[in-house]
Design a protein around this motif. Sequence first.
Motif, PDB file in Angstrom:
ATOM      1  N   ASP A 166       1.311   3.737  -3.284  1.00 41.91           N
ATOM      2  CA  ASP A 166       0.988   5.162  -3.138  1.00 41.91           C
ATOM      3  C   ASP A 166       2.181   6.009  -3.571  1.00 41.91           C
ATOM      4  OD1 ASP A 166      -1.560   4.650  -2.200  1.00 41.91           O
ATOM      5  OD2 ASP A 166      -1.065   5.027  -0.090  1.00 41.91           O
ATOM      6  N   HIS A 167       3.369   5.592  -3.164  1.00 41.84           N
ATOM      7  CA  HIS A 167       4.570   6.330  -3.529  1.00 41.84           C
ATOM      8  C   HIS A 167       4.819   6.272  -5.038  1.00 41.84           C
ATOM      9  CE1 HIS A 167       8.400   8.247  -3.277  1.00 41.84           C
ATOM     10  NE2 HIS A 167       8.990   7.214  -3.834  1.00 41.84           N
ATOM     11  N   THR A 168       4.565   5.124  -5.648  1.00 40.47           N
ATOM     12  CA  THR A 168       4.710   4.995  -7.095  1.00 40.47           C
ATOM     13  C   THR A 168       3.802   5.992  -7.809  1.00 40.47           C
ATOM     14  OG1 THR A 168       5.308   2.668  -6.904  1.00 40.47           O
ATOM     15  CG2 THR A 168       4.508   3.396  -9.045  1.00 40.47           C
ATOM     16  N   HIS A 169       2.590   6.163  -7.304  1.00 46.00           N
ATOM     17  CA  HIS A 169       1.665   7.140  -7.880  1.00 46.00           C
ATOM     18  C   HIS A 169       2.233   8.560  -7.741  1.00 46.00           C
ATOM     19  CE1 HIS A 169      -2.085   8.904  -9.195  1.00 46.00           C
ATOM     20  NE2 HIS A 169      -2.007   9.710  -8.158  1.00 46.00           N
ATOM     21  N   THR A 170       2.780   8.870  -6.581  1.00 46.48           N
ATOM     22  CA  THR A 170       3.368  10.188  -6.347  1.00 46.48           C
ATOM     23  C   THR A 170       4.544  10.427  -7.300  1.00 46.48           C
ATOM     24  OG1 THR A 170       2.697  10.152  -4.030  1.00 46.48           O
ATOM     25  CG2 THR A 170       4.475  11.663  -4.614  1.00 46.48           C
ATOM     26  N   ILE A 219       0.823  -1.215   0.000  1.00 44.38           N
ATOM     27  CA  ILE A 219       0.000   0.000   0.000  1.00 44.38           C
ATOM     28  C   ILE A 219       0.853   1.260   0.000  1.00 44.38           C
ATOM     29  CG2 ILE A 219      -1.751   1.310   1.275  1.00 44.38           C
ATOM     30  CD1 ILE A 219      -2.887  -1.495   2.112  1.00 44.38           C
ATOM     31  N   PRO A 220       1.774   1.456   0.965  1.00 41.88           N
ATOM     32  CA  PRO A 220       2.588   2.686   0.896  1.00 41.88           C
ATOM     33  C   PRO A 220       3.505   2.720  -0.323  1.00 41.88           C
ATOM     34  CG  PRO A 220       3.255   1.330   2.774  1.00 41.88           C
ATOM     35  CD  PRO A 220       2.036   0.703   2.193  1.00 41.88           C
TER      36      PRO A 220
END
Length: 185
Positions: free
Chosen positions: A124-128, A120-121
């Motif tokens: 999320d970081h990949t999206h950022t 999950i984190p």
Amino acid sequence: MQFMSPNELLTALPPVIYERLALRLQRVRLEAGRILFDVGATIDHTWFITGGIVSLLGVTKDGDSVELAMAGPDSVIGFTEIVRKNRAVFRAQVQVAGEAFRVGARVLKVTLKQESEIYIPLLDHTHTLSEQIAQAAVCNQFHTADQRLARWLLLARHRTRSGAFDLTHEAMAEILGLSRSCVSL
């Protein structure tokens, strides 16, 4: 109680997962100018940045480069082991000295298989990172050198949580894909 790490992604992990991973984390110093991995290289380590700035640079065959994204204490780089391809598509170069927790990419892969909550984190970081790369592409095309420099300095201030860092005009030129004389102006 939630563990507080100098890296925001490690802090976001459930404590039991962090405790298992922490046994394998190695604290390393990041010296300015150091290349953590380069285009086409196999990525052997995952880096959870705890201080400083690492630029993710796109590099041409002629050796010219431009920053695609900036990694700081909210970032992890080099976690390609979660996909089937383990070749770097950019150069990871330290711009502002700091520290990181480093773990073997294969160790992280095993941890991912055992602890699915770690995805999950990381996702999320990949999206950022994708957002940063898209914004950099737009800025590099449509913004002036002054605007691009101002954007970078604001991001660097945010990532370092300080307005003071040591960077040469040459390094700024490489980051922004500009000539040194343009940066000096």
